[in-house]
Design a protein around this motif. Structure first.
Motif: not given
Length: 101
Positions: A88-100
């Motif tokens: 779940k944490l990995r999915a959230e990190k992937i969904n957040a994408g790169p932060q600009t």
């Protein structure tokens, strides 16, 4: 140290059970996959390869000392729980994408 080793037996048995069940699953899902070895005797051989380690595992766990019977299931059950938490944490990190910024 002896008590930790008896708990380790539970983890080792978990790995063994997952390995033999994976052979069953692979035979169903990918029957044409090239394999480095073959389980003989068709379905009967596969059942033996699965049932024998499972039966030996049950005997080993039942015959283990009280400390291992009490604390052995804890790390075994933490494994799947942590799998789902980390997934779940990995999915959230992937969904957040790169932060600009």
């Amino acid at each position: 140290m002896v008590q930790l080793l008896t708990v380790y037996v539970w983890l080792r048995i978990g790995v063994t059970v997952l390995t033999v069940l994976a052979s069953w699953r692979l035979r169903e899902t990918q029957p044409d996959l090239t394999r480095p070895f073959r389980i003989p005797w068709g379905r009967a051989g596969l059942l033996y390869v699965i049932i024998a380690p499972l039966a030996m595992s049950v005997v080993a766990l039942v015959a283990s000392d009280p400390f291992a019977r009490k604390w052995g299931p804890v790390p075994v059950l933490l494994g799947p729980a942590m799998y789902f938490v980390l997934r779940k944490l990995r999915a959230e990190k992937i969904n957040a994408g790169p932060q600009t910024t």
